[in-house]
Design an enzyme around this catalytic site. Structure first.
Site, mmCIF file in Angstrom:
data_model
loop_
_atom_site.group_PDB
_atom_site.id
_atom_site.type_symbol
_atom_site.label_atom_id
_atom_site.label_comp_id
_atom_site.label_asym_id
_atom_site.label_seq_id
_atom_site.Cartn_x
_atom_site.Cartn_y
_atom_site.Cartn_z
ATOM 1 C CB THR A 10 -1.378 -0.102 -42.079
ATOM 2 O OG1 THR A 10 -0.792 1.192 -42.101
ATOM 3 C CG2 THR A 10 -2.585 -0.131 -42.996
ATOM 4 C CB ALA A 166 -0.419 4.775 -32.771
ATOM 5 C CB CYS A 169 -3.646 -0.815 -33.624
ATOM 6 S SG CYS A 169 -3.245 -1.927 -34.977
ATOM 7 C CB SER A 172 -1.027 1.381 -36.028
ATOM 8 O OG SER A 172 -1.924 0.710 -36.878
#
EC number: 3.4.25.2
Length: 182
Positions: A10, A166, A169, A172
């Protein structure tokens, strides 16, 4: 895939610019390499919205720690630093709590704190903190933007930083939720 990998799947970011404090989280819940949910809410408020908590790691473990922190906040009259230190003591000394796989960022008007799975309480430098698999991307972007973009608000910096995380990753996403400390 190792279950420990889920601990960091996350992105949670917290930053303070001038008197504005923002915590942002993505909405993706992953198990291994599978996306289970894209609209999860990883931020919670306590103490009449004066304290915001963001958690990464096992959802159940994060919620368990959140509940324990909430009890400490009530016990110590919304004193975040004292509550976090007392929770960390419990975390280190309790066999059950030591097995929980979660990290938290907590913030109020005075403090931004990272609570780790080892029972550490860390107050980061530069008024920026991030956890999770995308945390280093978000942290780097936020620190750069805070240094060079004086015209951006804390909310704008958080959103840009979370979107960069985002993009980089895979654990995410761009479903960013933000809360402002009041």
């Amino acid at each position: 895939m190792s279950d420990n990998f889920a601990l960091h799947g996350t992105t949670i970011l917290c930053l303070k610019k001038k008197e504005e404090i923002i915590i942002a989280a993505d909405g993706q819940v992953s198990h291994g390499n599978t996306v289970l949910k894209s609209t999860a809410r990883k931020l919670r408020t306590i103490a009449n919205n004066k304290i915001i908590v963001g958690f990464a790691g096992s959802t159940a473990d994060g919620l368990a720690l959140f509940e324990k922190l909430e009890i400490k906040i009530e016990q110590y009259n919304s004193n975040l630093l004292r509550s976090a230190v007392e929770l960390a003591k419990d975390w280190r000394n309790d066999k059950y709590l030591r097995r929980l796989e979660a990290m938290m960022i907590v913030a109020d008007r005075s403090h931004i704190l990272i609570l780790t799975g080892n029972g550490d309480v860390i107050e980061p430098e530069n008024n920026v903190a991030a956890i999770g698999s995308g945390g280093l991307f978000a942290l780097s972007a936020a620190r750069a933007l805070m240094s060079y973009e004086n015209n951006l608000t804390a909310e704008e910096i958080a959103l840009k930083s979370m979107n960069i995380a985002a993009d980089l990753c895979v654990f995410s996403n761009h479903n960013i939720i933000m809360e402002k400390v009041v």
